[in-house]
Scaffold this motif. Structure first.
Motif, PDB file in Angstrom:
ATOM      1  N   PHE A 296      27.401  -3.660 -40.734  1.00  0.00           N
ATOM      2  CA  PHE A 296      25.868  -5.241 -40.415  1.00  0.00           C
ATOM      3  C   PHE A 296      26.747  -5.810 -38.847  1.00  0.00           C
ATOM      4  CE2 PHE A 296      27.229  -6.526 -45.204  1.00  0.00           C
ATOM      5  CZ  PHE A 296      25.640  -6.756 -45.528  1.00  0.00           C
ATOM      6  N   GLU A 314      26.074 -14.504 -39.033  1.00  0.00           N
ATOM      7  CA  GLU A 314      25.872 -14.068 -40.373  1.00  0.00           C
ATOM      8  C   GLU A 314      26.140 -12.658 -40.600  1.00  0.00           C
ATOM      9  OE1 GLU A 314      23.302 -14.641 -44.385  1.00  0.00           O
ATOM     10  OE2 GLU A 314      22.958 -15.723 -42.100  1.00  0.00           O
ATOM     11  N   ASP A 315      25.809 -12.362 -39.805  1.00  0.00           N
ATOM     12  CA  ASP A 315      26.207 -10.966 -40.055  1.00  0.00           C
ATOM     13  C   ASP A 315      27.546 -10.071 -39.370  1.00  0.00           C
ATOM     14  OD1 ASP A 315      23.446  -9.914 -41.547  1.00  0.00           O
ATOM     15  OD2 ASP A 315      22.184  -9.202 -39.237  1.00  0.00           O
ATOM     16  N   LYS A 318      29.664 -11.761 -42.323  1.00  0.00           N
ATOM     17  CA  LYS A 318      29.842 -10.395 -43.571  1.00  0.00           C
ATOM     18  C   LYS A 318      30.396  -9.060 -42.942  1.00  0.00           C
ATOM     19  CE  LYS A 318      25.453 -11.697 -45.334  1.00  0.00           C
ATOM     20  NZ  LYS A 318      24.062 -11.712 -45.728  1.00  0.00           N
ATOM     21  N   LYS A 321      34.246  -9.895 -43.180  1.00  0.00           N
ATOM     22  CA  LYS A 321      34.725 -10.445 -44.978  1.00  0.00           C
ATOM     23  C   LYS A 321      35.221  -9.193 -45.349  1.00  0.00           C
ATOM     24  CE  LYS A 321      32.343 -15.147 -45.455  1.00  0.00           C
ATOM     25  NZ  LYS A 321      31.735 -15.567 -46.560  1.00  0.00           N
TER      26      LYS A 321
END
Length: 498
Positions: A296, A314-315, A318, A321
């Motif tokens: 990611f 966004e990547d 991720k 996370k």
């Protein structure tokens, strides 16, 4: 009764003439000595003497039962199972033999076989409280097995670990339960614990394919793919039909190849291809958290190169996370926030990085983001004039001329009071912006993030009309005229196009 030919040991010549009765007395003597050592918890010596007794009289069920008890204390449950089974073969009414066989089955995780043994004990002795309790233990193990199976299907790995811990309280020697627990610990990211359980099994059984698979799984999930493949291959050598090892080996090889292809495309500057390759790699194994976090982040880096900043953020989100300790992903996301001038978010990411790794580079990045955040809280005079931060002096003057004429109050004298007030505010801001950006000293301090109050006093007190008049020369030669007129509107002068 046993004869000399029945014994496995080399007998002393004098012993060859012993009668069956004498052999029995000798065996009993060995058994008594074994009992003495057992009471003293010297189980190794007890084992030796029980073995001598068995060698003397290999048809005596109680000797096998005693040795089985000793082997259980030595945690040699499989050997103990064999002895207890031999004991009940010799004497099906040997209650202790059935009880010990059941305990061995239960310790090894075969709760169904254990129940049969305990029920046989209850047939022989219905009030046997120990057998009654052991039946309950066996039933509990069966229930935990069932719950664990359901939990595994639902990917509720914490539930599986809980069930296996409870089952292992009765089935302490069950490798199958231990391996399942280790596999679920690996799925939960608790790799050291999983490795420890698998290693304990391999110390006792180096050919255990399940334990080899778990060792490989931990390495695979820690992004040590080459080493992981070695363990998967070894597991398949020991257990050729091990489907989990086969699938994991295939995934590991595919993941490594796809990631390397993406890296090569990125290095070659082929960003579109790299983006696609990283995307394909991410579909191979959703459970590989650490590798997927890197993928990611890599795709986020490609996205920033392709000017897909939102996608890059966004990547990277991720990625963190999946792995909250992944510094590179925080740094990449912070830079993307800086590019979008979202300085609050950038500062948060840089603070997270600096708290983790207090390097000079990270401190510099944090300070720079904090400065940009501070600057962003002020009026953006560049935006007010509609120019870039590297605008020239002439570009600033031209921008001021355009904006000042656009927002001059007299130009909007026929508009509503609300619009007049808004345009007067914008006209004043344009004057402020020009005052700062047209002065090299003020502009330098403004660009470096310093407050301008000390140099300029209260910027709200200056007269934007005076700046306008000074800039346009008071109406001469420009095709514009200015006349004092107290009723001409909020600007307190009359503005006329030539």
């Amino acid at each position: 009764m046993a004869t000399v030919d029945d014994c496995d040991v080399t007998m002393d010549p004098e012993m060859e003439i012993l009668s069956d009765e004498e052999l029995e007395r000798e065996a009993e003597s060995f058994k008594e000595q074994g009992n003495a050592y057992y009471i003293k918890k010297d189980y190794s010596e007890a084992f030796n003497y029980y073995t001598k007794a068995i060698d003397m009289c290999p048809k005596n069920a109680s000797y096998y039962g005693n040795r089985a008890a000793t082997l259980m204390m030595l945690s040699r449950h499989r050997e103990a199972l064999e002895d207890s089974q031999q004991a009940v073969r010799l004497d099906d009414t040997f209650m202790k033999g059935h009880l010990r066989e059941g305990k061995c089955h239960l310790s090894l995780g075969n709760a169904m076989a254990a129940r049969r043994c305990f029920h046989r004990v209850l047939e022989l002795e219905p009030d046997n409280s120990q057998a009654q309790q052991e039946v309950k233990n066996a039933d509990s193990v069966l229930e935990y097995e069932k719950m664990a199976e359901i939990g595994f299907e639902k990917h509720d790995f914490r539930m599986v670990v809980f069930c296996m811990d409870r089952a292992l309280e009765s089935a302490s020697a069950c490798h199958r339960f231990k391996v399942l627990k280790a596999e679920c610990l690996a799925m939960l990211g608790r790799y050291p614990e999983a490795q420890s359980v698998a290693s304990d099994i391999l110390r006792m059984d180096a050919t255990n394919g399940d334990a080899l698979y778990v060792r490989g799984l931990c390495l695979y999930y820690e992004d040590c793919i080459d080493k992981a493949v070695q363990f998967f291959v070894q597991a398949l050598r020991m257990a050729p039909d091990h489907e989990k090892a086969r699938l994991a080996c295939r995934n590991a090889k595919a993941l490594k190849a796809k990631k390397e292809d993406g890296n090569k495309a990125f290095k070659d500057g082929n960003y579109d291809a790299a983006y696609e390759l990283y995307s394909e790699a991410l579909t191979i194994d959703p459970n590989n958290i650490k590798t997927n976090a890197k993928l990611f982040c890599n795709r986020g880096t490609v996205g920033s190169k392709l000017k897909k900043i939102d996608q890059a953020i966004e990547d990277c989100t991720k990625a963190v996370k999946l792995d909250e300790t992944y510094i590179k992903a925080y740094l990449r996301r912070a830079q993307c926030y800086m590019d979008k001038e979202e300085y609050d978010e950038a500062v948060r990411d840089y603070e997270k990085v600096y708290q983790t790794e207090k390097t000079k580079e990270h401190k510099h990045l944090l300070k720079n983001a904090q400065l940009e955040l501070k600057k962003s809280k002020r009026k953006d005079y560049y935006k007010v004039l509609g120019v870039d931060k590297d605008a020239t002096e002439d570009e600033i003057k031209k921008a001021y001329r355009k904006r000042a004429l656009m927002h001059h109050p007299d130009r909007h004298s026929s508009a509503s009071a609300e619009i007049q007030k808004e345009e007067e505010k914008k006209f004043k801001e344009v004057g402020e912006a020009f005052t700062v950006l047209s002065d090299p000293k003020k502009k330098s301090r403004y660009d470096s993030g310093h407050d301008l109050e000390d140099d300029t006093g209260n910027m709200g007190d200056f007269d934007a009309n005076n700046i306008f008049k000074a800039f346009f020369g008071g109406g001469g030669g420009q095709g514009y005229s200015f006349e004092a007129n107290q009723s001409s509107g909020p600007g307190n002068f009359f503005f006329q196009f030539g």
